[in-house]
Design a protein around this motif. Structure first.
Motif, PDB file in Angstrom:
ATOM      1  N   ALA A 283      -1.205   3.171  10.416  1.00 21.44           N
ATOM      2  CA  ALA A 283      -2.095   1.453  10.107  1.00 21.44           C
ATOM      3  C   ALA A 283      -3.121   1.931   9.366  1.00 21.44           C
ATOM      4  CB  ALA A 283      -2.255   0.851  11.331  1.00 21.44           C
ATOM      5  N   ALA A 284      -3.414   2.719   9.886  1.00 20.44           N
ATOM      6  CA  ALA A 284      -5.207   3.142   9.639  1.00 20.44           C
ATOM      7  C   ALA A 284      -4.577   3.861   7.732  1.00 20.44           C
ATOM      8  CB  ALA A 284      -5.540   4.275  10.178  1.00 20.44           C
ATOM      9  N   PHE A 285      -4.032   4.327   7.427  1.00 18.93           N
ATOM     10  CA  PHE A 285      -2.840   4.307   5.981  1.00 18.93           C
ATOM     11  C   PHE A 285      -3.447   3.581   5.604  1.00 18.93           C
ATOM     12  CE2 PHE A 285       0.448   4.979   3.463  1.00 18.93           C
ATOM     13  CZ  PHE A 285      -0.133   5.567   2.342  1.00 18.93           C
ATOM     14  N   ASP A 286      -2.038   2.060   6.075  1.00 15.09           N
ATOM     15  CA  ASP A 286      -1.850   0.830   5.156  1.00 15.09           C
ATOM     16  C   ASP A 286      -3.797  -0.231   4.850  1.00 15.09           C
ATOM     17  OD1 ASP A 286       0.772   1.461   5.437  1.00 15.09           O
ATOM     18  OD2 ASP A 286       0.746   0.266   7.030  1.00 15.09           O
ATOM     19  N   GLN A 287      -4.364   0.075   6.171  1.00 17.04           N
ATOM     20  CA  GLN A 287      -5.315  -0.877   6.176  1.00 17.04           C
ATOM     21  C   GLN A 287      -6.582  -0.167   4.346  1.00 17.04           C
ATOM     22  OE1 GLN A 287      -4.494  -1.594  10.564  1.00 17.04           O
ATOM     23  NE2 GLN A 287      -6.428  -2.472  10.020  1.00 17.04           N
ATOM     24  N   ALA A 290      -6.976   6.211   2.340  1.00 15.48           N
ATOM     25  CA  ALA A 290      -6.657   7.742   2.956  1.00 15.48           C
ATOM     26  C   ALA A 290      -5.224   8.030   3.276  1.00 15.48           C
ATOM     27  CB  ALA A 290      -7.908   7.461   4.416  1.00 15.48           C
ATOM     28  N   THR A 291      -4.423   8.882   3.567  1.00 19.45           N
ATOM     29  CA  THR A 291      -3.027   8.947   3.899  1.00 19.45           C
ATOM     30  C   THR A 291      -3.550   9.833   4.947  1.00 19.45           C
ATOM     31  OG1 THR A 291      -3.456  11.736   3.008  1.00 19.45           O
ATOM     32  CG2 THR A 291      -3.161   9.352   1.241  1.00 19.45           C
ATOM     33  N   VAL A 292      -2.362   9.331   5.591  1.00 19.39           N
ATOM     34  CA  VAL A 292      -1.792  10.127   7.717  1.00 19.39           C
ATOM     35  C   VAL A 292      -2.650  11.497   6.873  1.00 19.39           C
ATOM     36  CG1 VAL A 292      -0.119  10.973   8.925  1.00 19.39           C
ATOM     37  CG2 VAL A 292      -0.013   8.257   7.528  1.00 19.39           C
ATOM     38  N   PRO A 293      -1.852  12.912   5.864  1.00 20.66           N
ATOM     39  CA  PRO A 293      -2.379  13.694   6.077  1.00 20.66           C
ATOM     40  C   PRO A 293      -3.512  13.915   5.984  1.00 20.66           C
ATOM     41  CG  PRO A 293      -0.772  13.410   4.130  1.00 20.66           C
ATOM     42  CD  PRO A 293      -0.802  12.714   5.205  1.00 20.66           C
ATOM     43  N   GLU A 294      -4.020  12.946   5.046  1.00 20.43           N
ATOM     44  CA  GLU A 294      -5.938  13.061   5.072  1.00 20.43           C
ATOM     45  C   GLU A 294      -6.595  12.809   6.408  1.00 20.43           C
ATOM     46  OE1 GLU A 294      -5.731  12.457   0.692  1.00 20.43           O
ATOM     47  OE2 GLU A 294      -6.352  10.429   1.667  1.00 20.43           O
ATOM     48  N   LEU A 295      -6.125  12.229   6.796  1.00 21.93           N
ATOM     49  CA  LEU A 295      -6.863  11.383   8.311  1.00 21.93           C
ATOM     50  C   LEU A 295      -7.079  12.636   8.872  1.00 21.93           C
ATOM     51  CD1 LEU A 295      -5.739   8.018   7.837  1.00 21.93           C
ATOM     52  CD2 LEU A 295      -7.423   8.768   7.836  1.00 21.93           C
ATOM     53  N   SER A 296      -5.345  12.879   9.636  1.00 26.02           N
ATOM     54  CA  SER A 296      -4.940  13.762  10.444  1.00 26.02           C
ATOM     55  C   SER A 296      -5.665  15.783   9.881  1.00 26.02           C
ATOM     56  CB  SER A 296      -3.732  14.630   9.945  1.00 26.02           C
ATOM     57  OG  SER A 296      -2.690  13.979  10.412  1.00 26.02           O
ATOM     58  N   ALA A 297      -5.709  16.054   9.076  1.00 24.16           N
ATOM     59  CA  ALA A 297      -7.355  16.699   8.685  1.00 24.16           C
ATOM     60  C   ALA A 297      -8.372  17.343   8.962  1.00 24.16           C
ATOM     61  CB  ALA A 297      -6.535  17.224   6.605  1.00 24.16           C
ATOM     62  N   THR A 324     -12.992   4.000   4.273  1.00 20.16           N
ATOM     63  CA  THR A 324     -12.584   4.938   3.443  1.00 20.16           C
ATOM     64  C   THR A 324     -11.857   3.101   2.857  1.00 20.16           C
ATOM     65  OG1 THR A 324     -10.060   4.210   4.861  1.00 20.16           O
ATOM     66  CG2 THR A 324     -10.846   6.486   4.783  1.00 20.16           C
ATOM     67  N   ARG A 325     -12.182   2.553   3.041  1.00 16.83           N
ATOM     68  CA  ARG A 325     -11.235   0.928   1.644  1.00 16.83           C
ATOM     69  C   ARG A 325     -12.667   1.034   0.514  1.00 16.83           C
ATOM     70  NH1 ARG A 325      -9.483  -2.553   5.565  1.00 16.83           N
ATOM     71  NH2 ARG A 325     -11.555  -3.353   5.048  1.00 16.83           N
ATOM     72  N   GLY A 326     -13.540   1.513   1.631  1.00 21.94           N
ATOM     73  CA  GLY A 326     -14.947   1.636   0.664  1.00 21.94           C
ATOM     74  C   GLY A 326     -15.164   2.318  -0.102  1.00 21.94           C
ATOM     75  N   GLY A 327     -14.801   3.072  -0.845  1.00 23.42           N
ATOM     76  CA  GLY A 327     -14.698   4.405  -1.199  1.00 23.42           C
ATOM     77  C   GLY A 327     -14.309   5.653  -0.867  1.00 23.42           C
ATOM     78  N   GLN A 328     -14.694   6.043   1.047  1.00 25.66           N
ATOM     79  CA  GLN A 328     -15.268   7.552   1.275  1.00 25.66           C
ATOM     80  C   GLN A 328     -13.939   8.022   1.272  1.00 25.66           C
ATOM     81  OE1 GLN A 328     -18.132   6.943   4.607  1.00 25.66           O
ATOM     82  NE2 GLN A 328     -19.232   5.442   3.515  1.00 25.66           N
ATOM     83  N   THR A 329     -13.853   9.414   0.870  1.00 22.53           N
ATOM     84  CA  THR A 329     -12.669   9.937   1.479  1.00 22.53           C
ATOM     85  C   THR A 329     -12.699  10.503   3.017  1.00 22.53           C
ATOM     86  OG1 THR A 329     -14.500  12.050   1.709  1.00 22.53           O
ATOM     87  CG2 THR A 329     -13.208  11.581  -0.284  1.00 22.53           C
ATOM     88  N   ALA A 330     -11.135  10.637   3.870  1.00 23.57           N
ATOM     89  CA  ALA A 330     -10.960  10.414   4.725  1.00 23.57           C
ATOM     90  C   ALA A 330     -12.756  11.684   5.198  1.00 23.57           C
ATOM     91  CB  ALA A 330     -10.069  10.948   5.463  1.00 23.57           C
TER      92      ALA A 330
END
Length: 470
Positions: A283-287, A290-297, A324-330
């Protein structure tokens, strides 16, 4: 007497030679079956690949029929290998018996020196000739058995030319090595190594993620979870969820576990499950951006602090989505949000004075306030008092300021919507897997793993028997 003893000794050695001949025939049978297995496995891989290109249904049917052929050939190899082992076992008994007879005969011949003469020489010559025949015959049998071993290896090497079999060579030994690491950490985790092995093999037949990778990931998960009777069960649930998320996100199970395990360790008391965690990550990836692996890391850097300050996992991931939607990396989003939490919970004295100057209680910036209101609740109260215009004075560190200013810039109402969507994420992982489940690479990976399990089974059931034969 010497003649009689010599003839007796020769007859015993001849029996040994006959036993070797029987073993030779058993070895020939083993070799023939191995070669049949080689052809069956190659044909199976080719057939499944062709069927998979025509659709999942045909691929499944081709696998079932091919797996049956391979399993039958595997059973025949086991039987033939046991027959060869039995034959050589008889040789060992005969050899030991002959050796004792030689010693006894030598003693008797020595006592009857007057009768030795030409008879003893003839016996010695006959025995020598028979022993030479034994050496020659045994070398022949050993050679054939080694040919059988080589053919098994050749069969596995041959799979390297086939799409589904490229990683099959050495699968059994790699699996054993990975399983050895699981044994080290499993201990009193609540599951036996046999149960864990069975789970891993069964899971590998349903996913394109390799068995060795699954095994290593399970070992890592067990090692990082709290010790106890429920440790292995939690690790199994985590790996089940991680492999599904990995399939859908194009990552590895280990990468997803890097996000799941810290959340389980810090938010576990809330009753959250591994499957719920991956749903929320999708859900965080969809919204967000950042991708799931990026978030997980990067999640491990914040979940300890966020849980300590009473921030729910939904608020945490919803806020990260906005950042992340605002442009920041995970990584940037998590670092900035982490600092914002720390600055809110433990403000310096000058910040407390700024709050009072705005007509806001200094207690708004405290650990207790975060636990009661959450970070978004604190920012809502601050905004209601006009404090949003004084953010630079309230969040004096750059990272904390970037975090809260981006949240306020997006609109706290929007942030609340993102948090709500994280909470309603049930089924996200399954839906993501469903969208790619029929892709050829997914079907091919699963077929490869299922046949890889057959090869591992061959290694575990057959090779020890053949090794005893040699």
């Amino acid at each position: 007497m010497a003649d009689e003893l010599g003839l007796k000794l020769t007859a015993q050695v001849d029996d040994w030679v006959k036993s070797l001949d029987r073993a030779s025939k058993s070895a020939d049978g083993l070799l023939k079956t191995v070669l049949e297995l080689e052809r069956a496995v190659k044909a199976a891989f080719v057939g499944i690949e062709a069927a998979a290109r025509q659709g999942a249904g045909k691929a499944a049917g081709a696998f079932v029929s091919s797996a049956k052929v391979i399993d039958e050939a595997t059973g025949r190899i086991e039987t033939d290998a046991k027959n060869a082992s039995k034959a050589l076992g008889g040789i060992a008994v005969a050899a030991d018996k002959t050796q004792r007879s030689v010693a006894e005969s030598a003693g008797k011949i020595g006592k009857a020196a007057g009768d030795v003469g030409k008879g003893a020489a003839a016996a010695a010559s006959s025995a020598s000739s028979a022993v030479a025949n034994v050496d020659a015959s045994f070398s022949k049998v050993a050679g054939r058995l080694k040919d059988g071993i080589f053919s098994i290896q050749t069969a596995l090497v041959g799979l390297g030319a086939v799409r589904f079999g490229q990683e099959a060579l050495g699968a059994a030994s790699e699996f054993e090595a990975a399983l050895g690491q699981v044994k080290i950490v499993a201990g009193d985790s609540g599951k036996s190594i046999q149960e864990l092995q069975g789970f891993l093999v069964d899971l590998s037949k349903t996913t394109p993620i390799g068995l060795v990778d699954l095994t290593k990931s399970l070992g890592d998960a067990i090692g990082k979870l709290p010790k106890g009777a429920n440790q292995a069960a939690l690790a199994i649930d985590a790996l089940n969820a991680a492999q599904a998320a990995a399939r859908a996100s194009g990552s590895s199970a280990g990468q997803v576990l890097d996000g799941i395990i810290p959340i389980l360790n810090t938010y576990g008391k809330t009753g959250i499950t591994a499957a719920q965690i991956t749903d929320k990550l999708f859900a965080a990836f969809d919204q967000g951006g950042a991708t799931v692996p990026e978030l997980s890391a990067s999640l491990g850097q914040i979940v300890g602090i966020s849980s300590q300050f009473g921030i729910s996992i939904d608020e945490l991931l919803g806020s990260i989505s906005v950042l992340t939607r605002g442009g920041q990396t995970a990584s940037e989003a998590i670092t900035n949000l982490r600092q914002a939490l720390i600055s809110t919970a433990r403000p310096p004295e000058n910040v407390k004075k700024q709050l009072e100057a705005l007509g806001v209680s200094a207690e708004l910036f405290s650990t207790q306030s975060l636990k009661s209101n959450g970070l978004i609740g604190v920012l809502e109260q601050l905004q209601a008092k006009g404090g949003a215009t004084a953010l630079e004075k309230l969040y004096t560190d750059t990272q904390g300021f970037l975090g809260v200013s981006t949240l306020l810039g997006a609109g706290l109402g929007q942030v609340r919507e993102d948090i709500d969507l994280i909470g309603k994420s049930a089924g996200k992982t399954d839906a993501a897997v469903a969208t790619i489940a029929q892709n050829f690479d997914q079907l091919a990976g699963i077929a490869k793993n299922r046949l890889g399990a057959v090869l591992i089974d061959i290694g575990e059931r057959i090779m020890p028997t053949v090794a005893r034969v040699l």
